[in-house]
Design a protein around this motif. Structure first.
Motif, PDB file in Angstrom:
ATOM      1  N   ARG A 170      -6.132   0.888  -7.790  1.00  0.00           N
ATOM      2  CA  ARG A 170      -5.658   0.228  -6.570  1.00  0.00           C
ATOM      3  C   ARG A 170      -5.525   1.243  -5.437  1.00  0.00           C
ATOM      4  O   ARG A 170      -5.836   0.942  -4.281  1.00  0.00           O
ATOM      5  CB  ARG A 170      -4.331  -0.485  -6.821  1.00  0.00           C
ATOM      6  CG  ARG A 170      -3.732  -1.149  -5.603  1.00  0.00           C
ATOM      7  CD  ARG A 170      -4.617  -2.238  -5.051  1.00  0.00           C
ATOM      8  NE  ARG A 170      -4.000  -2.831  -3.860  1.00  0.00           N
ATOM      9  CZ  ARG A 170      -4.659  -3.481  -2.933  1.00  0.00           C
ATOM     10  NH1 ARG A 170      -5.953  -3.681  -3.051  1.00  0.00           N
ATOM     11  NH2 ARG A 170      -4.034  -3.962  -1.892  1.00  0.00           N
TER      12      ARG A 170
ATOM     13  N   PRO B 136       0.810  -1.224   0.000  1.00  0.00           N
ATOM     14  CA  PRO B 136       0.000   0.000   0.000  1.00  0.00           C
ATOM     15  C   PRO B 136       0.846   1.278   0.000  1.00  0.00           C
ATOM     16  O   PRO B 136       0.459   2.281  -0.595  1.00  0.00           O
ATOM     17  CB  PRO B 136      -0.820  -0.107   1.290  1.00  0.00           C
ATOM     18  CG  PRO B 136      -0.845  -1.562   1.599  1.00  0.00           C
ATOM     19  CD  PRO B 136       0.460  -2.105   1.105  1.00  0.00           C
TER      20      PRO B 136
ATOM     21  N   THR C 298       1.963   1.799  -3.619  1.00  0.00           N
ATOM     22  CA  THR C 298       0.807   2.231  -4.412  1.00  0.00           C
ATOM     23  C   THR C 298       0.478   3.692  -4.137  1.00  0.00           C
ATOM     24  O   THR C 298       0.328   4.497  -5.069  1.00  0.00           O
ATOM     25  CB  THR C 298      -0.420   1.360  -4.095  1.00  0.00           C
ATOM     26  OG1 THR C 298      -0.116  -0.003  -4.382  1.00  0.00           O
ATOM     27  CG2 THR C 298      -1.632   1.793  -4.887  1.00  0.00           C
TER      28      THR C 298
ATOM     29  N   LEU D  52      -7.346  -2.310   6.652  1.00  0.00           N
ATOM     30  CA  LEU D  52      -5.995  -2.551   6.154  1.00  0.00           C
ATOM     31  C   LEU D  52      -5.000  -2.168   7.217  1.00  0.00           C
ATOM     32  O   LEU D  52      -5.084  -1.162   7.841  1.00  0.00           O
ATOM     33  CB  LEU D  52      -5.750  -1.730   4.880  1.00  0.00           C
ATOM     34  CG  LEU D  52      -4.433  -1.974   4.180  1.00  0.00           C
ATOM     35  CD1 LEU D  52      -4.340  -3.390   3.655  1.00  0.00           C
ATOM     36  CD2 LEU D  52      -4.255  -0.995   3.036  1.00  0.00           C
TER      37      LEU D  52
ATOM     38  N   GLU E 244      -8.819   1.770  -3.893  1.00  0.00           N
ATOM     39  CA  GLU E 244      -9.156   0.619  -3.051  1.00  0.00           C
ATOM     40  C   GLU E 244      -8.436   0.692  -1.708  1.00  0.00           C
ATOM     41  O   GLU E 244      -9.032   0.457  -0.657  1.00  0.00           O
ATOM     42  CB  GLU E 244      -8.785  -0.683  -3.754  1.00  0.00           C
ATOM     43  CG  GLU E 244      -9.594  -1.002  -4.979  1.00  0.00           C
ATOM     44  CD  GLU E 244      -9.024  -2.182  -5.754  1.00  0.00           C
ATOM     45  OE1 GLU E 244      -8.104  -2.868  -5.248  1.00  0.00           O
ATOM     46  OE2 GLU E 244      -9.501  -2.421  -6.870  1.00  0.00           O
ATOM     47  N   VAL E 245      -7.145   0.994  -1.751  1.00  0.00           N
ATOM     48  CA  VAL E 245      -6.340   1.074  -0.529  1.00  0.00           C
ATOM     49  C   VAL E 245      -6.887   2.155   0.393  1.00  0.00           C
ATOM     50  O   VAL E 245      -7.053   1.928   1.603  1.00  0.00           O
ATOM     51  CB  VAL E 245      -4.848   1.332  -0.862  1.00  0.00           C
ATOM     52  CG1 VAL E 245      -4.063   1.692   0.387  1.00  0.00           C
ATOM     53  CG2 VAL E 245      -4.231   0.118  -1.538  1.00  0.00           C
TER      54      VAL E 245
END
Length: 97
Positions: free
Chosen positions: A84, A43, A46, A97, A87-88
């Motif tokens: 992504r 993460p 990203t 998370l 999403e994170v």
């Protein structure tokens, strides 16, 4: 909370090359710091690239950011990275998370 618990200040931070530094910090983590996209992508990686992408105009004026911004142009997975990152951020906002 899980990620924050694993991230600690490392006294070797300034003397160890970045790749080795991540190996020390990320030891035992289920995410791969070398990946930007995918369920096992780190993460931090990203969100780093997503942050640079979203702030390219602002950072373009800073000569020290040239190399990092040039790196964005080489990313073939930028559309997937943006998805992504969403999403994170969503997972983080729900504490998943």
């Amino acid at each position: 909370m899980q990620m924050a618990a694993n991230l600690q200040l490392n006294p070797m931070h300034q003397v160890v090359p970045t790749s080795q530094r991540w190996e020390v910090i990320c030891k035992g983590c289920k995410f791969d710091p070398k990946k930007r996209v995918g369920d096992d992508a780190c993460p931090f990686t990203t969100l780093y690239w997503d942050f640079l992408d979203r702030n390219q105009v602002r950072f373009a004026k800073n000569h020290r950011m040239g190399q990092q911004l040039a790196g964005i142009k080489r990313l073939s997975d930028l559309p997937e990275l943006r998805e992504r990152a969403k999403e994170v951020l969503e997972l983080l906002s729900h504490g998943e998370l």
